[in-house]
Scaffold this active site. Structure first.
Site, PDB file in Angstrom:
ATOM      1  N   ARG A  10       1.473 -13.878   4.987  1.00 49.57           N
ATOM      2  CA  ARG A  10      -0.006 -13.580   5.529  1.00 49.57           C
ATOM      3  C   ARG A  10       0.309 -13.087   6.904  1.00 49.57           C
ATOM      4  O   ARG A  10      -0.767 -13.176   7.796  1.00 49.57           O
ATOM      5  CB  ARG A  10      -0.898 -14.702   5.160  1.00 49.57           C
ATOM      6  CG  ARG A  10      -1.223 -14.983   3.883  1.00 49.57           C
ATOM      7  CD  ARG A  10      -1.965 -13.735   3.506  1.00 49.57           C
ATOM      8  NE  ARG A  10      -3.067 -14.077   2.156  1.00 49.57           N
ATOM      9  CZ  ARG A  10      -3.458 -13.306   1.270  1.00 49.57           C
ATOM     10  NH1 ARG A  10      -3.060 -11.912   1.252  1.00 49.57           N
ATOM     11  NH2 ARG A  10      -4.362 -13.487   0.733  1.00 49.57           N
ATOM     12  N   GLY A  12       0.725 -10.296   8.151  1.00 48.50           N
ATOM     13  CA  GLY A  12       0.468  -8.890   8.652  1.00 48.50           C
ATOM     14  C   GLY A  12       1.581  -7.793   8.200  1.00 48.50           C
ATOM     15  O   GLY A  12       1.430  -6.792   8.744  1.00 48.50           O
ATOM     16  N   SER A  14       3.185  -6.437   5.842  1.00 52.75           N
ATOM     17  CA  SER A  14       2.887  -5.455   4.761  1.00 52.75           C
ATOM     18  C   SER A  14       2.140  -4.383   5.527  1.00 52.75           C
ATOM     19  O   SER A  14       2.416  -3.006   5.442  1.00 52.75           O
ATOM     20  CB  SER A  14       2.352  -5.864   3.644  1.00 52.75           C
ATOM     21  OG  SER A  14       3.341  -6.597   2.915  1.00 52.75           O
ATOM     22  N   ALA A  32       7.919  -1.802  -5.134  1.00 50.81           N
ATOM     23  CA  ALA A  32       7.450  -3.040  -5.273  1.00 50.81           C
ATOM     24  C   ALA A  32       8.459  -4.072  -5.864  1.00 50.81           C
ATOM     25  O   ALA A  32       9.183  -3.720  -6.710  1.00 50.81           O
ATOM     26  CB  ALA A  32       6.372  -2.874  -6.072  1.00 50.81           C
ATOM     27  N   HIS A  50      -2.602  -4.949  -2.058  1.00 50.70           N
ATOM     28  CA  HIS A  50      -1.603  -3.924  -1.664  1.00 50.70           C
ATOM     29  C   HIS A  50      -1.770  -2.556  -2.296  1.00 50.70           C
ATOM     30  O   HIS A  50      -1.769  -1.504  -1.444  1.00 50.70           O
ATOM     31  CB  HIS A  50      -0.265  -4.558  -1.999  1.00 50.70           C
ATOM     32  CG  HIS A  50       0.097  -5.623  -1.079  1.00 50.70           C
ATOM     33  ND1 HIS A  50       1.024  -5.522  -0.067  1.00 50.70           N
ATOM     34  CD2 HIS A  50      -0.486  -6.898  -0.909  1.00 50.70           C
ATOM     35  CE1 HIS A  50       1.341  -6.450   0.536  1.00 50.70           C
ATOM     36  NE2 HIS A  50       0.160  -7.516   0.138  1.00 50.70           N
ATOM     37  N   ASP A  52      -4.536  -1.207  -3.238  1.00 51.72           N
ATOM     38  CA  ASP A  52      -5.767  -0.337  -2.782  1.00 51.72           C
ATOM     39  C   ASP A  52      -5.455   0.353  -1.417  1.00 51.72           C
ATOM     40  O   ASP A  52      -5.927   1.332  -1.124  1.00 51.72           O
ATOM     41  CB  ASP A  52      -7.004  -1.369  -2.496  1.00 51.72           C
ATOM     42  CG  ASP A  52      -7.455  -1.570  -4.119  1.00 51.72           C
ATOM     43  OD1 ASP A  52      -7.192  -0.815  -5.084  1.00 51.72           O
ATOM     44  OD2 ASP A  52      -8.295  -2.713  -4.161  1.00 51.72           O
ATOM     45  N   ARG A  54      -2.600   1.443  -0.331  1.00 45.98           N
ATOM     46  CA  ARG A  54      -1.607   2.524  -0.373  1.00 45.98           C
ATOM     47  C   ARG A  54      -2.457   3.992  -0.685  1.00 45.98           C
ATOM     48  O   ARG A  54      -3.281   3.989  -1.643  1.00 45.98           O
ATOM     49  CB  ARG A  54      -0.659   2.495  -1.674  1.00 45.98           C
ATOM     50  CG  ARG A  54       0.406   1.146  -1.288  1.00 45.98           C
ATOM     51  CD  ARG A  54       1.646   1.478  -1.988  1.00 45.98           C
ATOM     52  NE  ARG A  54       1.500   0.885  -3.576  1.00 45.98           N
ATOM     53  CZ  ARG A  54       1.435  -0.217  -4.117  1.00 45.98           C
ATOM     54  NH1 ARG A  54       1.519  -1.316  -3.344  1.00 45.98           N
ATOM     55  NH2 ARG A  54       1.236  -0.446  -5.350  1.00 45.98           N
TER      56      ARG A  54
END
Length: 174
Positions: A10, A12, A14, A32, A50, A52, A54
């Site tokens: 968490r 950030g 990604s 992935a 994730h 959503d 892209r």
């Protein structure tokens, strides 16, 4: 170009990596590494967040044990997100790690690799946990050696990392 993005859960990392790869030449392949588990609703929600984020033009590929081959086969830019689940699932040996590094070094297109920085958390209380921490820590070090840029993401903020010669630190380079 190879960019290594490190960070904790968490942090950030990604989102930072997605922003970076969106500025690289198309096509973009998102590799992935997390295996969906329909019984785990929290995990499925995280995966959906994730997905959503892209862009629809990015191809998505699920990582396999043959990740080095997948990296070499992908055209254009690659976003590999993230090494932690892949290491946990496939438990790569030294030869596989060397193949991974070589594939990233030989890729024709750019690559952004996201990996978990577990060295700042508590020591794992189990042998399996310590084995994972050791493996991901070693892979991160090996990738940092060949990366053009390495960054650490903390609380959504990017900290650039730079290699420093120990002689410069110890005696001022004299």
């Amino acid at each position: 170009m190879l960019i290594l993005v490190l960070g904790g859960t968490r942090s950030g990392k990604s989102g930072v990596a997605e922003s970076l790869v969106s500025r690289l030449p198309a096509p973009v392949t998102y590799i992935a590494t997390l295996t969906p588990n329909p019984q785990d609703t929290d995990l499925m929600q995280r995966i959906e967040v994730h997905r959503d984020r892209r862009p629809s033009g990015w191809a998505t590929v699920d990582a396999t044990a043959e990740l080095p081959d997948q990296l070499l086969a992908a055209a254009g830019s690659v976003l590999l997100d993230s090494l932690g689940p892949w290491v946990a699932l496939h438990e790569p040996d030294d030869a596989t790690i060397a193949e991974l590094c070589e594939a990233l070094r030989r890729r024709v297109g750019d690559a952004v690799v996201v990996s978990d920085e577990v060295g700042m958390s508590v020591h794992a209380p189990t042998e399996a946990g310590r084995t994972f921490q050791d493996a991901i820590g070693m892979i991160n070090q090996r990738l940092a050696e060949i990366a053009d840029q390495t960054m650490l993401v903390v609380a959504g903020r990017i900290l650039q990392t730079t290699p420093v010669e120990t002689d410069v630190i110890i005696d001022g380079g004299a």
